[in-house]
Structure formats: C-alpha cells, structure tokens
Motif scaffolding. Structure first.
Motif, short mmCIF file in Angstrom:
data_model
loop_
_atom_site.label_atom_id
_atom_site.label_comp_id
_atom_site.label_asym_id
_atom_site.label_seq_id
_atom_site.Cartn_x
_atom_site.Cartn_y
_atom_site.Cartn_z
N SER A 88 -31.48 -36.53 -31.89
CA SER A 88 -32.26 -35.31 -32.12
C SER A 88 -31.85 -34.67 -33.45
CB SER A 88 -32.04 -34.32 -30.98
OG SER A 88 -30.67 -34.12 -30.82
N PRO A 89 -32.83 -34.04 -34.13
CA PRO A 89 -32.48 -33.47 -35.44
C PRO A 89 -31.49 -32.32 -35.28
CG PRO A 89 -34.76 -32.95 -34.84
CD PRO A 89 -34.24 -33.83 -33.77
N ARG A 90 -30.60 -32.22 -36.25
CA ARG A 90 -29.65 -31.11 -36.24
C ARG A 90 -30.38 -29.84 -36.67
NH1 ARG A 90 -23.54 -30.85 -38.02
NH2 ARG A 90 -23.60 -33.08 -37.67
N GLN A 91 -30.24 -28.76 -35.91
CA GLN A 91 -30.93 -27.50 -36.22
C GLN A 91 -30.03 -26.63 -37.10
OE1 GLN A 91 -34.08 -26.91 -35.22
NE2 GLN A 91 -34.23 -28.73 -33.90
N LEU A 92 -30.59 -26.16 -38.19
CA LEU A 92 -29.80 -25.37 -39.14
C LEU A 92 -30.63 -24.19 -39.64
CD1 LEU A 92 -28.61 -28.40 -41.24
CD2 LEU A 92 -27.05 -26.97 -39.93
N ASP A 93 -29.96 -23.21 -40.22
CA ASP A 93 -30.71 -22.15 -40.91
C ASP A 93 -31.18 -22.66 -42.27
OD1 ASP A 93 -30.29 -20.27 -38.86
OD2 ASP A 93 -28.29 -19.81 -39.64
N SER A 117 -38.47 -30.13 -41.99
CA SER A 117 -37.86 -31.33 -41.38
C SER A 117 -37.37 -32.19 -42.52
CB SER A 117 -38.87 -32.15 -40.59
OG SER A 117 -39.27 -31.43 -39.48
N PHE A 139 -32.85 -33.47 -39.88
CA PHE A 139 -32.38 -32.08 -39.84
C PHE A 139 -33.61 -31.19 -39.79
CE2 PHE A 139 -29.34 -34.63 -42.05
CZ PHE A 139 -28.10 -34.17 -41.63
N ARG A 140 -33.47 -30.04 -39.11
CA ARG A 140 -34.54 -29.02 -39.14
C ARG A 140 -33.92 -27.73 -39.62
NH1 ARG A 140 -38.27 -30.38 -34.56
NH2 ARG A 140 -39.26 -32.05 -35.70
N ALA A 141 -34.62 -27.05 -40.49
CA ALA A 141 -34.04 -25.81 -41.02
C ALA A 141 -35.14 -24.84 -41.42
CB ALA A 141 -33.18 -26.13 -42.24
N GLU A 175 -44.15 -24.25 -36.98
CA GLU A 175 -42.79 -23.78 -36.69
C GLU A 175 -42.17 -23.00 -37.84
OE1 GLU A 175 -40.35 -27.09 -35.50
OE2 GLU A 175 -42.02 -27.97 -34.41
N ARG A 184 -40.72 -24.32 -40.31
CA ARG A 184 -39.41 -24.97 -40.53
C ARG A 184 -39.60 -26.25 -41.34
NH1 ARG A 184 -35.38 -22.75 -37.58
NH2 ARG A 184 -33.94 -24.49 -37.37
#
Ligand code: FAD
Ligand code: NAP
Length: 535
Positions: A8-13, A127, A136-138, A123, A125
């Motif tokens: 799963s993608p890592r969620q970040l700001d 990707s 990663f998602r931010a 979203e 956001r």
C-alpha cells in the motif's frame, strides 16, 4: 533512510523529490512545521550537484561564505569554510553535516528515483511512483529536482561504439579516475571542462579538447580563507546577508554603482584591472549596466579577451580560445590555469565550431577528414537545464495533463514556483525564478520559505488545494521575457535559452533580478496568495 516494503502507498503530507540543498532545507522546514514529509532521492547520498559532480577541480564559483545556508544562525557560526571557493568534497561534507545536525536522515530515502507523479482531483492528493514501483500519496509534492541535474548526453553517430572508458562530468565515478599514461578526449569547454582540464592535462599522456564555442573565463584566485576575515564576516553575518539579498544576483559582487558611460577611459581600465585581480565572477559587478548596455559590455568583453590572448603562446590557438559573444550572456567561468594549459605540449585544441563531430569511433572520434585516437572520452557537455529533471518524470495534473506536453513550446510557470493545472505542486528554483542567475542557495532558501509559509497558510485556513491561475501565469511569463529582452542575455546560444539541447524550444528560462522577485513574492503572500486559486 529505509524504503517502504508493503504494497500500500505510504501516506504523507508532503513528498519532496531531490536531496540537494533545496530538498534538504525543504525537509527541515516542513518537518519543523510538524508535517510528515519525506525526501526521495535517486542518488546513493545527499548533496545533489555536489554528490554527482566529482570531476577533478570541481568547486563553487561563488565565495563559500556566501554560497551557504543562512536560515540558521548557529549553523552559520559553527561551520568553518577553509577556502574562498570550497572544493566539491567540502561542500558535500557540508550537505551531510546538515543532515546530521537537523536529524534529517530518517526522512530521506536514497536510491529512490521518482518515475511518475499524478494528481487525483477527487482526493486532492499526489500519487508518486518510483522506478522500483514503490508508491507514495501526499497532499503536496515539491520538486526539488535541481536546475543542473539532468545530464546532457549528445547523440553523436556511433556513440556506443567507443571501446574505451566514457565519463560525464555530472556523473563522475566516486572513486575518482586516474588518467596517467592515457590519451583522453574531452568534449565541451563550459565551466565543468574549464575546471577539470588543467587537472586532467597534468595526468594524461595527451589531452584532446573539442571546443564548439570558446567561453569567457576569469582567474578564480582561490585561496585559503584568512581567520580574521572570516571572524569579521561572522561578527556581522545577518547584516552582510541582508546586503547580499539586496543585490541583483543575490550575492556580493561588489557591484559598481556607475555605468560605463559615467567613467573616463582610464577609469574603465582601472576598474577592469581591479576586477581581474579580484578574480572570478566579481566581473559581474564591473559596471552597473554591463548586462544591459552593449557599449558597457564591450569594454569588459574586450578587456577579458585581451587578457586571454596574453596567456596563450600560439596565436592560432589564442584566436580559437577567445570568445566573441556578449560577456555574461553565457555563465562566466572561473578557472585556475585553464588557458595556460593550452601551452602544454600534451594538450591539443580542436576547434569544431565550423566542422562538428561527425562520429564517435571505437578508438576515438572523427571530425571531417581528421580522426583523433584516445583511450578515454569525457563528456563535459553540461545539462538539459531547468526543465530536464522535470521532463524526465511523468508529471500529470488535472485531467491527466502532462507537464512535459504543457511545456512543449517552453516552460510556463507562475513565479517559477507553480504551474497552472497542477494543484499542490511546487517547484524549487523552477523556470521563471531567479535561480541560476543568482547565488542559488539564497534563491533556494527564499523558495523553500515561500512554499512552507504557503502550506502553513493553507493549514491555518483549512484549505486543501492551491493552484496557479492561468492569467497570473501568462502575465508572469510575459514579464520574465520582457525583463530578459531588456538585457543582453539573449545574445548567445546559452543553456539559459535551452540552446545547448537539440530540439529544445528557445525560451529564456530564468528571471533576472532577485530583489524585485522577492518583493513580488512577498506581495503575493501578503495578498493571501494573489494569482493562485485556493479552495
Ligand atoms: P541539485 O543539487 O541538483 O539536487 C537535485 C537532486 O534531485 C539530485 O540529487 C538528483 O539526483 C535528484 N533528482 C532529480 N530527479 C529525481 C528523480 N526523478 N527522483 C529522485 N531524485 C531526483 N550554483 C551557485 O549558486 N554557485 C556555484 O558555485 C555553483 N556551482 C555549481 C557547480 C556545478 C558543477 C554545477 C553542476 C552546478 C553549480 N551550481 C552553483 C548550481 C547548483 O546546482 C546549485 O547551487 C545547487 O546545488 C542546486 O541545489 P538543488 O537542491 O536545487 O538541486
Ligand atoms: P555547459 O556550460 O553547458 O558546457 C557544456 C559544453 O559542452 C559547452 O562547451 C558546449 O558547447 C559543449 N557541447 C554541448 N553539446 C555539444 C555537442 N553536441 N557538440 C560539441 N560540444 C557540445 O555545461 P557545464 O560546463 O557542465 O556547466 C553548466 C553550468 O553548471 C555552468 O554554466 C554553471 O552554472 C554550473 N557550473 C558551475 C561551476 C563552478 O565553477 N562552480 C562548474 C561547473 C558547472 P556550446 O557552448 O557550443 O553549447
């Protein structure tokens, strides 16, 4: 500095791409504001330019006590620059010191090349996907990918047939290269070549230098830094830095407030001689109008040409090495013994201006009827500047629009920081910002602080999307062109114009004038980010 091994993608700001001086400060700043930010860096170490460009003789050409961060007074006081122009290993050590001092390592992922960045409108956001397939998602994506980080590799016929060792100055082997007893060819005579040629010539059995355009170069006059001098600068650093930020190119070039026309012939000569003794890029400050007025520029250009000719024994070689263009419309170089190197019996200059390289051969290369044989070939051919690193990532904004396609006719940005239809994407030192026409660390700090203040503003106002408006972008691009057009900077085939890369649109990319730029950014922020749409 570990990778995410789950699917799963890592969620970040925020994802920050690049661990040069831009990425490192962006990371420090966003983390200090409480954001979960992460740097993704293709290299095996931090430092960007100073990690990759390890060719012999590599060093900065802006004095180190200016070419350094100013955001932290303690850092500024504790770091000791040893030489006026720090060599590459010392600048790299400084970059690593930043990582240690601000405990950034846990948030930097090395050996991680970003392949794709896609914005999701639902979203709000980004990707981000790496070449290794990691995701990663931010909320924010910051491109700190560098202006001079995408190597320019010209496609000469037969290029892959060369059987010897091949190098590019911007991807130099970390273990160094020993050219002793070898015949070496080097293509290019820009800053990287001008710094490395004297060192390579000392080692090589024979060095062939293939020159398409001669460059202005001025003796760097590097020296060890005097302790009293440094103590003096440190005792008044804040005031000194404020002064440098007020300069056209964001560093203290001892700018002459007078135009050339205001001086007598004797005074013009004295000022040029003084600059020659000061050395290096202090020549940018010779006359207030040197980059604006042809007559003023001619005085400096002719003076430097005369000095160059004096250094070279063979008049034919001297002619070939003497530039004819506007002084400063290509980045001026700073050298240590460059022109004198051509007086050595083991160095040959091959002028390829009128007869370009026809093909690379297994044992050398061919120019017209003449073939040159060597064991190692160095490409000192520079970079696909300002847009290259961004073009090499598949960046997609609203409705799947590709940044590369949007910029096919030339880059379009608002303030060099953002581009319409690509929400929540920031660029550090992007095209349309002062960047490469300044002390870049000062420009980087200004951008990083603008971006982090903007993200702070968004958070405080509970906003989730920011996007440059098309009108603001159009106006800014027109303004960048207008300013460039009023200078002499359009007068040669420079990488500022993309002219070094075949097929690249001819557009002047950087913005000339650090103080008016900062003023504009400050008023944009004070007006609640005017020219941006926030929602
Ligand atoms: P960089 O240092 O270029 O860092 C960008 C990083 O992004 C690189 O590490 C790169 O690997 C990474 N990256 C790019 N694409 C990706 C991707 N897709 N995925 C992951 N990582 C990616 N400027 C001056 O003001 N004064 C000087 O004296 C001076 N000397 C220079 C000397 C040389 C040899 C060169 C090439 C440039 C010089 N410059 C100088 C300009 C220099 O580039 C800047 O000063 C500054 O170091 C740029 O920092 P940066 O972080 O913006 O970019
Ligand atoms: P550059 O200035 O772009 O020089 C590249 C050289 O390669 C030029 O001489 C160019 O000729 C030549 N070239 C490119 N393609 C060619 C081709 N197809 N055939 C023949 N020759 C070709 O690159 P650089 O020297 O790496 O410097 C880039 C920038 O990095 C500098 O301007 C500077 O901003 C920074 N830098 C700074 C320092 C420093 O002193 N601190 C050192 C290195 C780099 P043309 O001129 O004809 O295009």
């Amino acid at each position: 500095m570990s990778a995410n091994t789950s699917n799963s993608p890592r969620q970040l700001d925020a994802v920050i791409v690049g661990a040069g001086f831009a990425g490192l400060y962006m990371l420090q700043k966003l983390r200090s504001e409480g954001l979960n930010a992460r740097v993704l860096e293709a290299g095996e170490g931090v430092g960007g330019t100073w990690y990759w460009n390890r060719y012999p003789g590599a060093r900065c050409d802006i004095p180190s006590f200016q070419y350094s961060y100013q955001f932290d007074e303690k850092l500024e006081q504790e770091w000791e620059w040893k030489e006026r122009y720090a060599p590459q290993p010392e600048i790299l050590e400084y970059a690593n010191h930043i990582v240690d001092r601000f405990n950034l390592a846990p948030h930097i992922q090395l050996k991680t090349k970003v392949a794709e960045a896609v914005f999701s409108e639902e979203e709000n956001r980004w990707s981000i996907t790496t070449t290794g397939g990691e995701r990663f998602r931010a909320a924010y994506c910051v491109m700190a990918t560098g202006c001079l980080s995408a190597a320019n590799d010209p496609e000469f016929p037969g290029k892959d047939s060369f059987a010897g060792e091949t190098y590019h100055t911007g991807r130099w082997p970390h273990e160094g290269v020993d050219f002793s007893g070898k015949r070496v060819g080097i293509i290019g005579t820009g800053s990287s070549a001008i710094q490395s040629i004297p060192h390579i010539a000392e080692q090589a059995e024979h060095l062939y230098v293939f020159q398409r355009t001669p460059n202005y170069s001025v003796p760097a006059r590097n020296e060890s830094l005097d302790k009293d001098f440094i103590a003096d600068i440190k005792s008044r650093y804040p005031e000194y830095r404020a002064f440098t930020r007020d300069q056209l190119i964001a560093w203290d070039v001892e700018m002459n407030e007078k135009t050339a026309a205001e001086l007598t012939p004797a005074e013009l000569r004295t000022e040029c001689e003084r600059r020659w003794e000061l050395g290096g890029l202090y020549f940018y400050g010779t006359f207030a109008d040197m980059l604006l007025d042809q007559d003023s520029n001619d005085v400096v250009a002719e003076f430097v040409r005369e000095k160059i000719r004096e250094k070279i024994d063979d008049p034919v070689v001297a002619d070939a090495l003497t530039p004819t263009s506007v002084f400063g419309c290509k980045r001026v170089c700073a050298d240590t013994g460059y022109f004198e190197t051509f007086n050595r019996s083991n160095v040959s200059l091959i002028d390829i201006k009128d007869s370009p390289i026809d093909e690379i051969l297994p044992n050398g290369l061919r120019v017209g009827e003449a073939s040159y044989e060597f064991d190692a070939l160095i490409y000192a051919t520079g970079f696909d500047a300002m847009t290259g690193a961004l073009d090499r990532i598949d960046i997609r904004g609203k409705k799947g629009l590709s940044l590369k396609e949007k910029w096919l006719a030339g880059p379009r940005t608002y303030l060099g920081l953002a581009t319409a239809n690509f929400p929540n994407l920031f660029i550090v030192s992007g095209p349309g910002s002062p960047s490469v026409l300044t002390n870049m660390i000062t420009s980087i700090e200004q951008h990083v602080e603008f971006i982090s203040d903007c993200i702070g503003y968004m958070k405080a106002k509970n906003l989730s999307r920011i996007e440059a408006s098309l009108d603001a972008e159009d106006d800014w691009v027109d303004h960048v062109n207008e300013v460039a057009g009023s200078s002499l900077l359009l007068g040669c085939n420079s990488w500022y114009l993309g002219a070094n890369v075949p097929g690249k649109p001819r557009v002047f990319m950087p913005y000339l004038g650090f103080p008016p730029y900062v003023e504009k950014c400050e008023s944009v922020a004070a007006e609640g980010y005017s020219g941006f749409q926030l929602s």
